[in-house]
Every structure is written in C-alpha cells, then in structure tokens.
Design a protein around this motif. Structure first.
Motif, mmCIF file in Angstrom:
data_model
loop_
_atom_site.group_PDB
_atom_site.id
_atom_site.type_symbol
_atom_site.label_atom_id
_atom_site.label_comp_id
_atom_site.label_asym_id
_atom_site.label_seq_id
_atom_site.Cartn_x
_atom_site.Cartn_y
_atom_site.Cartn_z
ATOM 1 N N LEU A 386 0.823 -1.212 0.000
ATOM 2 C CA LEU A 386 0.000 0.000 0.000
ATOM 3 C C LEU A 386 0.861 1.269 0.000
ATOM 4 C CD1 LEU A 386 -3.048 -0.822 2.280
ATOM 5 C CD2 LEU A 386 -2.965 -0.628 -0.195
ATOM 6 N N GLU A 387 2.064 1.158 0.504
ATOM 7 C CA GLU A 387 2.969 2.313 0.425
ATOM 8 C C GLU A 387 3.449 2.514 -1.009
ATOM 9 O OE1 GLU A 387 5.989 1.262 3.210
ATOM 10 O OE2 GLU A 387 5.069 2.429 4.802
ATOM 11 N N ARG A 388 3.617 1.396 -1.717
ATOM 12 C CA ARG A 388 4.099 1.479 -3.101
ATOM 13 C C ARG A 388 2.989 1.787 -4.089
ATOM 14 N NH1 ARG A 388 5.320 -2.947 -5.199
ATOM 15 N NH2 ARG A 388 4.733 -4.414 -3.582
ATOM 16 N N PHE A 389 1.756 1.464 -3.685
ATOM 17 C CA PHE A 389 0.634 1.555 -4.625
ATOM 18 C C PHE A 389 0.495 2.945 -5.288
ATOM 19 C CE2 PHE A 389 -3.970 2.048 -5.521
ATOM 20 C CZ PHE A 389 -4.093 1.052 -6.482
ATOM 21 N N PRO A 390 0.597 4.037 -4.517
ATOM 22 C CA PRO A 390 0.469 5.343 -5.175
ATOM 23 C C PRO A 390 1.484 5.548 -6.297
ATOM 24 C CG PRO A 390 0.284 5.605 -2.800
ATOM 25 C CD PRO A 390 0.703 4.186 -3.050
ATOM 26 N N ASP A 391 2.724 5.121 -6.080
ATOM 27 C CA ASP A 391 3.727 5.287 -7.133
ATOM 28 C C ASP A 391 3.421 4.391 -8.337
ATOM 29 O OD1 ASP A 391 5.103 7.191 -5.765
ATOM 30 O OD2 ASP A 391 6.493 5.765 -4.826
ATOM 31 N N ILE A 392 2.931 3.187 -8.047
ATOM 32 C CA ILE A 392 2.577 2.284 -9.155
ATOM 33 C C ILE A 392 1.523 2.940 -10.034
ATOM 34 C CG2 ILE A 392 1.422 0.106 -9.740
ATOM 35 C CD1 ILE A 392 2.591 -1.056 -7.109
ATOM 36 N N VAL A 393 0.507 3.496 -9.409
ATOM 37 C CA VAL A 393 -0.601 4.079 -10.183
ATOM 38 C C VAL A 393 -0.152 5.359 -10.888
ATOM 39 C CG1 VAL A 393 -2.912 5.078 -10.009
ATOM 40 C CG2 VAL A 393 -2.345 3.049 -8.688
ATOM 41 N N ARG A 394 0.606 6.174 -10.167
ATOM 42 C CA ARG A 394 1.059 7.441 -10.774
ATOM 43 C C ARG A 394 2.011 7.213 -11.947
ATOM 44 N NH1 ARG A 394 2.079 9.308 -5.267
ATOM 45 N NH2 ARG A 394 0.206 10.380 -4.518
ATOM 46 N N SER A 395 2.708 6.098 -11.906
ATOM 47 C CA SER A 395 3.708 5.868 -12.958
ATOM 48 C C SER A 395 3.081 5.421 -14.282
ATOM 49 C CB SER A 395 4.710 4.804 -12.495
ATOM 50 O OG SER A 395 4.085 3.528 -12.510
ATOM 51 N N LEU A 396 1.809 5.058 -14.254
ATOM 52 C CA LEU A 396 1.170 4.584 -15.485
ATOM 53 C C LEU A 396 0.951 5.759 -16.439
ATOM 54 C CD1 LEU A 396 -1.581 2.333 -13.835
ATOM 55 C CD2 LEU A 396 0.478 1.520 -15.012
ATOM 56 N N SER A 397 1.379 5.585 -17.675
ATOM 57 C CA SER A 397 1.142 6.641 -18.665
ATOM 58 C C SER A 397 -0.073 6.278 -19.510
ATOM 59 C CB SER A 397 2.366 6.795 -19.572
ATOM 60 O OG SER A 397 2.501 5.621 -20.365
ATOM 61 N N ARG A 398 -0.598 7.265 -20.169
ATOM 62 C CA ARG A 398 -1.745 7.011 -21.057
ATOM 63 C C ARG A 398 -1.359 6.023 -22.150
ATOM 64 N NH1 ARG A 398 -3.068 12.337 -23.576
ATOM 65 N NH2 ARG A 398 -4.572 11.133 -24.765
ATOM 66 N N GLU A 399 -0.161 6.201 -22.650
ATOM 67 C CA GLU A 399 0.304 5.310 -23.722
ATOM 68 C C GLU A 399 0.385 3.858 -23.216
ATOM 69 O OE1 GLU A 399 1.775 8.193 -22.816
ATOM 70 O OE2 GLU A 399 0.835 9.270 -24.475
ATOM 71 N N GLN A 400 0.927 3.723 -22.019
ATOM 72 C CA GLN A 400 1.080 2.372 -21.450
ATOM 73 C C GLN A 400 -0.284 1.723 -21.235
ATOM 74 O OE1 GLN A 400 3.036 2.594 -17.684
ATOM 75 N NE2 GLN A 400 3.125 0.365 -17.395
ATOM 76 N N VAL A 401 -1.217 2.492 -20.721
ATOM 77 C CA VAL A 401 -2.565 1.969 -20.477
ATOM 78 C C VAL A 401 -3.205 1.551 -21.804
ATOM 79 C CG1 VAL A 401 -4.893 2.602 -19.697
ATOM 80 C CG2 VAL A 401 -2.895 3.253 -18.333
ATOM 81 N N THR A 402 -3.060 2.391 -22.807
ATOM 82 C CA THR A 402 -3.661 2.099 -24.108
ATOM 83 C C THR A 402 -3.014 0.869 -24.740
ATOM 84 O OG1 THR A 402 -3.839 4.492 -24.351
ATOM 85 C CG2 THR A 402 -4.360 3.175 -26.284
ATOM 86 N N GLU A 403 -1.704 0.859 -24.723
ATOM 87 C CA GLU A 403 -0.963 -0.265 -25.313
ATOM 88 C C GLU A 403 -1.325 -1.580 -24.622
ATOM 89 O OE1 GLU A 403 1.114 -1.013 -27.785
ATOM 90 O OE2 GLU A 403 0.415 0.924 -28.528
ATOM 91 N N THR A 404 -1.391 -1.527 -23.326
ATOM 92 C CA THR A 404 -1.685 -2.746 -22.563
ATOM 93 C C THR A 404 -3.103 -3.234 -22.859
ATOM 94 O OG1 THR A 404 -0.248 -1.928 -20.828
ATOM 95 C CG2 THR A 404 -1.673 -3.767 -20.258
ATOM 96 N N ALA A 405 -4.033 -2.307 -22.921
ATOM 97 C CA ALA A 405 -5.410 -2.703 -23.243
ATOM 98 C C ALA A 405 -5.465 -3.340 -24.631
ATOM 99 C CB ALA A 405 -6.335 -1.489 -23.177
ATOM 100 N N ARG A 406 -4.725 -2.770 -25.572
ATOM 101 C CA ARG A 406 -4.711 -3.343 -26.926
ATOM 102 C C ARG A 406 -4.112 -4.749 -26.924
ATOM 103 N NH1 ARG A 406 -1.975 1.844 -29.559
ATOM 104 N NH2 ARG A 406 -3.798 3.189 -29.675
ATOM 105 N N ARG A 407 -3.097 -4.935 -26.084
ATOM 106 C CA ARG A 407 -2.413 -6.225 -26.065
ATOM 107 C C ARG A 407 -3.316 -7.327 -25.510
ATOM 108 N NH1 ARG A 407 2.056 -4.252 -24.618
ATOM 109 N NH2 ARG A 407 2.087 -4.633 -22.385
#
Lengths: 425, 435
Positions: A386-407
């Motif tokens: 839970l301490e790491r979770f904010p950084d995990i979420v903040r580090s996601l880029s729009r491109e990464q989210v889009t690419e991953t969804a496509r994959r």
C-alpha cells in the motif's frame, strides 16, 4: 509497516512452523473482529470427475465436527452473535467468523474446529444435497447465472477450472459421496495451504496466542502451489451464444475474454484501463454511454478478475431484448474507441486521483481491510504494497494503459453470451 | 444564531428554513459520510404516477445550476469518494462518502439538488427506459412477482400497496411535468434532514452548512397522508402462476409502525423465527440464525432451501413477513403448515429464556456490526430519525430490544399474527415442479 496515510492498515505477518501464515491488523473503531481463513482448496483442486466436490466440502464444514454437532454449533454461534460464512471460489475457500471482540478466543477455537475436524455426517450430506439441487434449479432460472455459466463454457476449454461454476451440476452433486469429501478435505485442508487473518479489535499478542493454541499442532498436507492447478489457456476466437429463457423480461449480457493473471507485469495498466472503461465515475464509459446517454440499461459496467491463471475481463449489462443489438453495438463502439485513442488526459488524471483517494474508504471496515490483506498475501505483493501503490498508479502513462489494453483485449475475439427472453417475445 | 441541542452521540439543530441537521463527530478516519433524507417515497404516491419518487431520485444525478449532467458523479469519483441514493416506501435518501477535506463538495451538491435540479425533458425521457430496465431486472426473479402481488392485496387504501418501483404502465405514461411537480412539492429544506458523520468539527461545519443552505427559502409544507387503513377482516390469498424453478411461499401480517411500543418486540419475534439482522442499519454478519425456529423447521426439516422472517421499521403500519423457497418436490401447503406451526408455538408457549437471550445477543451484535464506518452510522441516525421520528432512537431502539421479555414476544405474536390478519401468497411454477 507504517500505515498508509489515512488508512488503518498496519498488517503484521507471522509465519508458523507448520506453514500457517497469520496476518493481523488492529482496528479498534468497532468492538468486533473478522477471523478469516483462506484455504487454497477451491474448485481448481478438483479432479475432472469431481465438479462441485470443493463446494460441497466447504459447505459441509459447519454441518458437524468431532467435538461439536451441527445444532450445538449453530446455537453457540447465535448465542455469541457470531456469523460463520463459507465461500468457495476457484482457488480459495474463505471461511470467516465475524464476532464481537470479547468472543475472539472462542471464535478462533470454532474456526479451527470446522476447518480441521469436520466429520461430514451422512444424514447432513443428504440434507445439503437436496438443498444444493434446489439451488441449482434456481440458478438455471437466473439470467445472470446462466449468462455467466454460458460465457465461461465458451471462453475457457473444458479442461480448465474456469470453464464451469464452482457449485457443480446436478449430476455430480447427486453422485457426491462422504468418502470423496473426506478425501478432498484430507488432501487440501492444511496449515501450509492456509492464510489466517485476524482483523479488528484484537491485540497482536492475543491473535498470535489464539492461532498457536488452535492451529499450532495442525499437520501439514502435501505442498502444491495453487497456481499449478490453473492451467494455461489461450483466448478462443470470437463466439456468440444466446440462451432463451421463457418467462424472463430482461436479457443479461456478458462480453469479454480471458486476459492475464494477477502476477502479470501488465496487471496494473490493464486494471487501470478497466477502471476507466467500466468503473470510474458511474460504471465508467460503458455506464455513461449505455445507461446515461442512451437509456438502454440500468447497469452496464466492466470488471477484471486478475486471479491465478488467465482471469476474465468482462463487460456486463442487463437490457430489454428489444435493445440488445443497440447495447451490443454501443459497447463495441466504446471499446474500440478506447483501444484506438486510450484514456483522455482528464480520465487519466481522474483515474489516478480516484484510485488513491478511495483507499481510506476501502479500508474503513474490517472486511475491506481483510480483502486487501488477503490479496497482498496471496499474490505475494509485500507488506509495503500500500505504500508502493500510489507510485505504481502514478507511474502509469496514457500510452502504457492504451498499449496494454490493446495487447490483452482483442475486440475481434470477444466472447459474448446472452441469457434472457426469446427475442421475438 | 444557531441553537444546538446535544446528546451524547450527536448534535442536532434546525435552520430557520426548516432544514434539520444532525452531526456526529467520528475522528477515527479522515472520512465523512453525508446523508440527505427527504420525507417522500412510495407512501406519498398515487395510482397513475406510482414510482415517481424513485424516478425523481434518478433525475437528481442529472444536473442542476452548479453541477451539470454527470458532474456530480465525476466530482465525487475523482476525489476517491462514493455516492448513491435509494428510494423506499417512506423516504428518498442521497449519500456521499468522501475524504473529510472534501466535505464542502458534498454540501454544494446537496444544496444544488434541493431546489435547482433541472429535470430536462430529454434527460427525463432517457431515464424512463433506465427505470423500466431496473424494474425488468427485478421481474426476472419469481420472488419479485410474489412480493408485488402480496403487497397489492395487503392494503385496500394505504399507498404501501403500490410499492416503490411502479408498474410499467405508470412508468410509460408519466411525463416530465409529473416529475417536476413532484420534485417541487417534496424537495425543500423543511422536508429534509442532513446527517453528517465523520472527521469534522461540528461548530465549523455548522457555519458551512448555514452558509450553503441558509439562503434557501422554506416551501409549503407537503400534504400529510390522510389515509387510514381499515382493519383487515379475514385472510387474503393470492397465487402467482408463472414460469419458475420451484415454489415460493410468503406469509404476511399487518404489523405496527416504528414508533409503536410493540415495534421492539416484533423485531425480537422476527429474530427468534428467522435469525437477527440489524433493524437500524444495513450490513452485519452473514451466517447467523441457524438455530432459529424457521431454519430448524424448514431447512433442517427439508421443506425449504431458504427461509427468512422480516419486520421493517416504517412510518405507518407495514408488514411482518415470512418468505420461503421450497425444496424441489415440496408442496406449498406443506410449507405453509410448517411456518404456521412455528408461529403457533410462540403464541401458545412463548420463548424460553435461553433462546431469548441468544436472540438478544444476536441483535446486539448485528447492531454493533452494522455501525461500522461513517456511512453506516449516518444511515442509522437518519433512518431512525425518519421512521421513529427521533434520531436518538439509533441508540434507544437497540436498548429497547434488550428489555423485551418472553411475554412481550408471545403477546405481539398473538396480537398481530392471527389468521384474520394473514395475507398468503404462493408462487406456483406453471412449467412443472411439484404440485
């Protein structure tokens, strides 16, 4: 670990010599406690001819043990105001007791007794069998259940545990024997397959002492990681099946495909995509389009089941049969739009703030905290998750989210099931 | 100046415009639960526009003066909050649970909603099919048809017979003007109660509430319900025949209102029969009640696969009900007989001390569990204030449950669960199953 800002989660993890793991979190706001054992004894442990055995085994735990009969157990639990519930999933059986904190010690004894020493009395098995057969008939009449069952039959091969619902079917339930249940229990219920969680108004020392006293001499069973019981599978090609159900008014829709497991490095990006598509605001983009703009459904949302093996990603909606094609078209259009363009900058920012801002709320209750703690343990996320979770979420880029969804979400290979009234009705 | 009366567990005040405010400071988490309660629901509706309160509730998410369409959910969601609403026979309530630092947003939303909701014609039209879809989702379940039929014959006059969601004919016929008129008739400060529980200073919050709501004028007092139901003079029966998986049986009886002295014994009676749940809030533990009378007789007795007893706290006299899903092959007459035998036992023998103690302990525990978190506490305060007409009842009613005696339970069972008061419903699957 230090507590996440605003949350009450400070879990302690203590492994025992026999393999049991205790997770404890103190929260004194409400004078109650949740004791929950997560046993890796779900339906994925069944042999091919045993469908429903894991479920029956779980449901029989409270029907009589070596030291306490069914009726005496019911009277004692009711006399404590304690609720005992058993939920059987694909990977896990969750056995929980919710009680007032003053009754914690006895509740731990009861939990140990039902997990370790059920006797599976013959007359109680017969009684439960009749009850489950009626439940199964009701499920056959439930559009949501039939839709889900049909979707699983199409999306997963017959050899995969996710191909079917955990409850079994009339044939296997009818054939189940005491010996089968005993054998299943002996094989899979053991300390090295169990995570014990104590969440609420109980001190760590008291939780440790109770766990040692009630589970410390529990003998190990054979070790087999639950992941090994969920075989790999590929998403099938595009498939559509409609099930006609006479007397129904609304049709239930499931659209999706098997995607990834919780341990996948893509999990967070795909989960974020799902948040925007089917959860954030009010049921995400699907809710906004299908419900708010077009008025086609009371509910339209999506969910990602990132467990062991390829968990399902599904869009679910309930619509009048007259609006089926329109709703299916809208879902398809919205999904393709997302896969083409990804989240908008506003959605990306809102996705991050909504996920992080909702943590204190999710952890407000003992049950909510237990759910997060269970996830941390099962998927080996680490107590600093839970301490790491904010950084995990903040580090996601729009491109990464889009690419991953496509994959992971191929709009041309979606599996669709529909259960409801015949379209001509 | 605002005058504030305080009890140990909350503060309450009334603004000059009639808005009642109930505040409870709970500092365990940086959260606040906000509930806005309106005294309008199914009981305020007429045939032809049944379901209108519920439809209006949907429209209050569609935009007003300060928040456009979709903005309420977006603003709450992006701050990590949760929101929703529900409509019931006695009330309509809206809630937001969000980080305490964002409390101003919740106040602004509820202030905008109370007078400035637009109810645009095209939005009302789009929502018509959503509401119909909500009803159709319920229609997929046999229990829904049975309950609706039983309710419809339980009263001759009182609007409780109409339920909340409304028949499709009304949902198809109502116009935007109906919705707007209903909204204007019932949504006003003097017909609402704002309940807030969480991490705040009541003194500071009261100033904010005053600044946000104080400018609203009060409105004409909504019409009081004039209808008084005449006593039932004989058993009423209904049989629903539809496709379905099995038989369902429902036995209902007219029961007292929440503010009646017999309400507490009725809760205990219901719990002895079917296991306890919290009468003052949602939530609680699952899996209780397996030592209850009906569980033993019908589940262990292999008559039903599920059974429950319910008595709900309501403004006007409502129903005590027993619902059972029958096992394959069991005829409804057998289940009805088994249920009646259990009612008769309590009427003639009362409840032994150990069983009564066990039941009270269940009720105590379920109340404790149901008050976990600011959202649930806000519900309990607002709900009890509304149905029992006294916010302190969120504590005094659970205390009253603990004072109920075996004689009380026997007396209310005899008084209210007589044959003359009985409404019986059977769901008979016409596509087979047992007969």
């Amino acid at each position: 670990m230090s507590a996440l800002a605003g949350s009450a989660l400070r879990p302690e993890r203590r492994p025992f010599k026999n393999g049991l793991v205790l997770l404890h979190n103190r929260a004194a706001a409400n004078p109650s406690v949740v004791l929950r054992a997560l046993v890796r004894a779900g339906s994925s442990r069944e042999m091919p001819d045993e469908h429903g055995i894991a479920s029956l085994t779980g449901r029989m735990l409270r029907q009589g043990t070596e030291h306490i009969g069914k009726v005496a157990l019911a009277e004692e639990l009711d006399g404590m105001g304690a609720g005992l519930s058993v939920d059987v999933g694909y990977a896990l059986v969750s056995v929980s007791i919710k009680c007032l904190s003053g009754d914690f010690s006895r509740a731990a004894e009861i939990l140990s007794e039902v997990l370790r020493r059920p006797t599976f009395p013959a007359d109680e098995l017969e009684r439960l069998r009749g009850q489950v057969l009626t439940d199964l008939k009701e499920m056959d009449d439930n559009t949501r259940v039939v839709c889900e069952r049909t979707w699983r039959e199409l999306a997963y091969p017959e050899t995969h545990p996710y191909h079917r619902l955990t409850v079994g079917n009339a044939e296997t339930v009818q054939a189940a024997t005491q010996d089968q249940l005993r054998a299943f229990h002996s094989a899979w219920y053991g300390p090295n397959q169990t995570t014990l969680m104590v969440v609420g108004d109980v001190l760590l020392d008291d939780a440790l002492a109770a766990a040692e006293r009630t589970f410390g001499d529990w003998s190990r069973v054979r070790v087999e990681r639950v992941e090994a019981s969920i075989p790999p599978t590929d998403p099938p090609g595009r498939q559509v099946r409609e099930v006609d159900m006479v007397g129904k008014t609304q049709a239930d829709i499931a659209i999706g495909l098997p995607t990834l497991d919780r341990a996948s490095p893509d999990y967070y990006a795909l989960s974020f995509a799902n948040h925007i598509l089917g959860r954030m605001y009010f049921m995400g983009r699907f809710g906004e389009k299908v419900r708010d703009e077009q008025g086609l459904a009371y509910y339209a949302y999506s969910e990602l089941h990132g467990g062991f093996g390829r968990g399902a990603w599904q869009v679910r909606a309930g619509v009048n049969p007259r609006n089926l094609d329109k709703a299916l078209g809208s879902i398809d259009t919205e999904l393709k739009r997302f896969l083409a363009d990804g989240p908008t900058p506003e959605e990306q920012a809102d996705g991050v703030s909504s996920l992080l801002g909702s943590l204190p709320r999710q952890l407000e209750t003992n049950e909510g905290a237990a759910a997060v703690m269970g996830e941390i343990e099962l998927y080996d996320l680490g107590l600093d998750y839970l301490e790491r979770f904010p950084d995990i979420v903040r580090s996601l880029s729009r491109e990464q989210v889009t690419e991953t969804a496509r994959r992971w979400i191929d709009a041309e290979r979606l599996v669709t099931s529909i259960a409801g009234p015949p379209r001509t009705a | 100046m605002l005058s504030v009366s305080a009890s140990a567990s909350f503060q309450q005040t009334t603004l000059d415009n009639g808005l009642r405010v109930i505040l409870r400071e709970v500092r365990e988490r940086p959260l606040v639960g906000v509930w806005m309660w309106y005294r309008v629901g199914g009981r305020n509706e007429l045939p032809g526009t049944t379901g209108i309160s519920h439809w209006v509730e949907h429209m209050l998410f569609k935009g007003g003066k300060r928040f456009g369409k979709g903005e309420i959910t977006k603003e709450i969601s992006r701050r990590g909050g949760a929101l929703n609403a529900f409509t019931w026979i006695d009330c309509t309530a809206y809630f937001e649970t969000l980080p305490a630092a964002e409390v101003d947003l919740a106040l602004a939303i509820e202030s905008d909603r109370i007078y400035d909701t637009r109810i645009e014609p095209e939005e009302a039209e789009a929502e018509r099919t959503v509401v119909i879809s909500e009803r159709e989702g319920s229609e997929n379940y046999p229990e829904f048809w049975l309950r609706e039929e039983v309710q419809s014959i339980a009263w001759r006059e009182h609007p409780y017979r109409l339920g909340v969601i409304g028949p499709k004919s009304d949902l198809r016929a109502m116009t935007r003007e109906h919705l707007y008129d209903h909204y204007k008739r019932y949504y006003m400060t003097n017909n609402a109660t704002l309940v807030m529980v969480g991490d705040f200073s009541s003194a500071e919050l009261l100033h904010k509430i005053h600044a946000e709501f104080g400018q609203h004028p009060s409105g004409p007092t909504p019409p009081a319900l004039q209808i008084e139901e005449q006593p039932q003079t004989g058993e009423r029966r209904v049989t629903v025949r539809r496709p379905g998986p099995t038989h369902y049986v429902m036995l209902a009886y007219h029961a007292p209102e929440a503010s009646h002295a017999d309400a507490a014994p009725m809760v205990v009676l219901s719990s002895v029969l079917g296991g306890a749940s919290s009468p003052i809030a949602w939530g609680g533990a699952r899996g209780l009640g397996r030592s209850s009378r009906l569980y033993r007789a019908l589940i262990d007795g292999e008559v039903a696969s599920s059974v429950s007893a319910s008595f709900e706290l309501t403004l006007d006299p409502y129903l005590f009900a027993v619902d059972a899903t029958l096992r394959n092959g069991v005829a409804p007459a057998r289940a009805e007989e088994a249920i009646l035998a259990q009612l008769k036992r309590i009427q003639t023998e009362g409840v032994p001390d150990d069983e009564l103690a066990r039941t009270k302990r269940q009720l105590h525990a379920q109340v404790v569990y149901s008050l976990e978190g600011v959202t649930n506490q806000g519900f309990a305060l607002g709900f009890m204030d509304l149905v029992a007409r006294n916010a302190a009842a969120w504590q005094t009613f659970p205390e009253a449950l603990q004072r109920v005696t075996s004689e009380d339970v026997q007396r209310v069972a005899t008084t209210y669960l007589g044959e003359q008061q009985q409404i019986t419903g059977w769901f008979v699957p016409h596509n087979g199953a047992a007969s």
